[in-house]
Structure formats: C-alpha cells, structure tokens
Design an enzyme around this catalytic site. Structure first.
Site, mmCIF file in Angstrom:
data_model
loop_
_atom_site.group_PDB
_atom_site.id
_atom_site.type_symbol
_atom_site.label_atom_id
_atom_site.label_comp_id
_atom_site.label_asym_id
_atom_site.label_seq_id
_atom_site.Cartn_x
_atom_site.Cartn_y
_atom_site.Cartn_z
ATOM 1 N N SER A 98 13.891 75.540 26.673
ATOM 2 C CA SER A 98 15.211 75.769 25.871
ATOM 3 C C SER A 98 15.420 77.403 26.094
ATOM 4 O O SER A 98 16.452 77.718 26.110
ATOM 5 C CB SER A 98 15.192 75.448 24.673
ATOM 6 N N GLU B 180 27.429 81.466 11.687
ATOM 7 C CA GLU B 180 26.209 82.196 10.975
ATOM 8 C C GLU B 180 24.875 81.952 11.904
ATOM 9 O O GLU B 180 25.282 81.231 12.775
ATOM 10 C CB GLU B 180 25.977 81.117 9.570
ATOM 11 N N LYS C 4 21.911 78.214 24.157
ATOM 12 C CA LYS C 4 23.120 78.104 23.172
ATOM 13 C C LYS C 4 24.360 78.365 23.690
ATOM 14 O O LYS C 4 25.384 78.284 23.304
ATOM 15 C CB LYS C 4 22.626 79.381 21.948
#
Ligand code: PLP
Length: 391
Positions: free
Chosen positions: A379, A114, A92
């Site tokens: 990931s 968010e 991310k």
C-alpha cells in the site's frame, strides 16, 4: 450469496452494516453527494479525466512486480502490487484526486479533511494544490506533534492545519472537529480518506480505489495468461487499499481475499487494532460497523505500531464481507510486521510502509500451495517509518 460488488443498496447498506447515521443538519449534504456521485460514477468524460490524471500525475498503472525472493521462500508465485510508487508514496492519492474531481463538479471550492498520521492529509493537500482548492485539515494536537514532517508538508503545500484540542487530541477528535466544521460550512466538501463514514463515502472511496484490482487483472493476464490470482492479501486500517485490491475479485469465488489486521502487542494484550476479530457491531463515524468498544459502548483506544492501521473501526464493506465469510481476516503483531519490513528491504531493496509490512507478514500464516499465485498489495512506501525501523 449477495454479489458484494453490487452493494451497497440504495440506503447505503452492506447487509446489516453501513447506512448514514448523521445529524439531521447533514442529511442534505450526504444526499447531495450521493446524487452527484451516482451521476458521475458512470460518466465517461468524468472517468477519462480521472484516469488521465492517475496516469500523468500519480504515475499509474503501478507495476505488478514478481518477487522472486518471496516466491522462492514461500514456494509459490508472489507478486507485489506497487502502490508505494504512487506520487506521495501510497494509494491514498487515488481517492483524493477522485473526490476532488467530484467536489469540483459539484461547484465546491473548499475541501475539509481530517488526518491521523498525516498521510491522508498530505494526499489531500497535494491534490488541492494541483486542482486549486482551498484545503483545511483537522488534526489532533498530539498527532501534530508526533507527525511534524507531514504537518510541514501539508503547510508547504498550502493547506491550513487546524489542531483538534478536545478529548484524546488524536484522530477521533480531529474527525469530530471536521464534521462540526462541515455542519457550519455546508458549502465545503468533506473528503474522507478510507472506506468509512456515512453512505455514500464507503462506496465512493471503494470506487476510486478499485483501479488497483482493475490493473491487477490486466497485468496478471499479460504475465500469466489468467486475470485472477488465487489469493489477494492487503492490510486493513479503515480498509481502502484492501477494498481497492479486492474489488474486482469479490464476485470471483475462487479468489481468496485476505484482510490483515494489526494485532499490536497481541490479540489478548488489550493493545491492538484487530477490529474485525475483536470488534462488535456499533455506530462509528456515521455508519454501522464492527468497532472496538467496551461493554458500555465506549470506543476503546486502539494500538498499532503503524499509525495508518491504528483505527478502532473497519469499513462496513469489510465488516459485511468478513462476517459473511467471503473475506478472511488474519492478525499480525507489531513485531511480525517489523520483521517482514526488514526482510523485504534486505531481499528486494524495497522499504515498505509499516502498514504494508503487516500484509507481507501474513504470508507466514496463510497456507500456500506451489500452484498459488498470490498478490500482496504494497500500500505504501516506508520512508516515513524509517526512524521506527532503525530503532
Ligand atoms: C493510510 C494507510 C493505510 C491504511 O488505510 P486503509 O484505508 O486501510 O488502506 C495502509 N497503508 C498505507 C501506506 C497508508 O498510508
């Protein structure tokens, strides 16, 4: 067939999916963003700033690791793309850094986001601390309780975490609050964490995550002499790590792309998040995509043991690619993911995130030939999931 890597079109569509279904008040915001991105996307100075931050701060390129244990077990060649080794523990951060650079180039000083599980919130708060941006993160009140360690991390990093107290008090409600804040503060930059939301977000996030498949090509070439694998496997929540791992292979038809969906307690259990298999077309968070809804168009509550895959929609890029047959989707249950996580931990000494464990578990249901070269996108790391594993 349409070249997927050249999509979306001017209006943000991937076939019938995508677009920008936003309130009139936000139209200027998304248009301003689309224009800024178009300008920066091919700007060599912007690109080299982005790349050097990934190298020196995030720790890229992440290794492409040959797992001999998994290769022996499945009788083929299996590589793990180690996104778990990124700073903050997952992919991310690639997107957070890219978008904050973009926000800065647009003269923005405040970031609003968010978060559900808190992973995107932590990546955003981290990049905001680094790049001197004010950071506001909306989070459902229930998620704030469930994900206390990530809330503490965000606050220590200097972010303001605002509870969303409406509806089910989870991610969906946090998204509504963030969008409401953006409407009232058009000078803020709204930072979306996956390949979802109105155009141009899916395109922007896929662009910043595409570094993953770029590196896979270069690393495979060095290791095997060929730059493309036969299969790439990645889990899909909204689909940003999958979009990144697939991106440079979309137009290479001999590379099989496998998106792994969270089947929760099972596809027929009513407790899953297998959107591409169970979803139907509808508008969610500003784009036309596949989503889990009832016959009245009410979004149904998804379930997955992994918070990162617990999302009722899927990015429009994936909806299109799966619908058109380019990407194959495979369901993996909570139980199968837990077993795969334990197996990787014991055999390789790598504790995967629960999300990534879904991609690993798919190795058991994909048909594999001895000549196959498979890349599984790992990931993120599993420190955050340790208490679930121990239970
Ligand atoms: C958030 C997250 C995901 C799911 O998000 P995508 O946008 O589908 O990639 C997967 N793995 C990890 C480790 C995550 O933190």
């Amino acid at each position: 067939m349409t070249k997927i890597a050249s999509l979306p079109d001017e209006m943000g569509f991937y076939g019938d999916f995508g677009g920008a279904y936003v309130p009139e008040l936000l139209r200027p915001n998304v248009e301003e963003l689309a224009l800024a991105f178009k300008e920066k996307k091919n700007d060599p100075v912007f690109h080299s700033t982005y790349i050097s931050m990934l190298e020196d701060y995030v720790g890229r390129p992440t290794p492409l690791y040959l797992s001999e244990k998994l290769s022996t077990k499945h009788d083929c060649t299996i590589y793990l793309k180690r996104e778990d080794l990124n700073h903050t523990g997952a992919h991310k951060i690639n997107n957070a850094i890219g978008q904050i650079l973009l926000a800065k180039s647009m003269g923005k000083t405040q970031i609003v986001a968010e978060t559900g599980a808190g992973q995107h919130g932590v990546a955003t708060a981290t990049a905001c601390a680094l790049m001197d941006m004010e950071c506001i993160v909306f989070m459902g009140e229930i998620d704030i309780e469930r994900q206390a360690p990530n809330v503490q991390r965000m606050e220590f990093l200097g972010a303001k975490v605002v509870p969303a107290t409406s509806g089910s008090k989870t991610l969906k409600d946090a998204t509504n609050e963030a969008i409401r804040y953006w409407i009232n503060h058009p000078d803020a930059y709204y930072l979306i964490g996956s390949v979802v939301g109105p155009h141009p977000y899916p395109e922007i996030v896929a662009h910043f995550q595409s570094i993953i498949s770029k590196e896979i090509q270069e690393q495979l070439k060095k290791k095997t002499g060929k730059s493309s694998p036969s299969k790439v496997i990645a889990c899909v929540g909204g689909g940003s790590n999958a979009a990144g791992a697939f991106f440079h292979f979309y137009d290479e038809e001999n590379v099989e792309l496998i998106a792994v969906e969270a089947a929760g307690h099972g596809l027929k259990s009513g407790k899953s998040a297998a959107t591409s298999i169970l979803g139907t077309p509808g508008v969610l968070h500003g784009s036309m995509t596949l989503l889990m809804q009832d016959e009245f168009g009410q979004v149904t509550e998804p379930h997955s043991i992994s918070a990162g895959l617990d999302y009722p929609g899927i990015g429009p890029l994936h909806a299109y690619s799966i619908d058109s047959g380019r990407t194959k989707s495979i369901p993996v249950t909570d139980q199968e993911a837990l077993i795969a996580a334990q197996e990787l931990t014991k055999s390789e000494g790598i504790i995967p995130a629960l999300e990534s464990a879904h991609a690993l578990a798919a190795l058991n249901s994909v048909e594999l030939e001895p000549s196959d070269i498979v890349v599984v996108n790992l990931s993120g790391r599993g420190d955050k999931d340790l208490s679930t594993y121990l239970k």
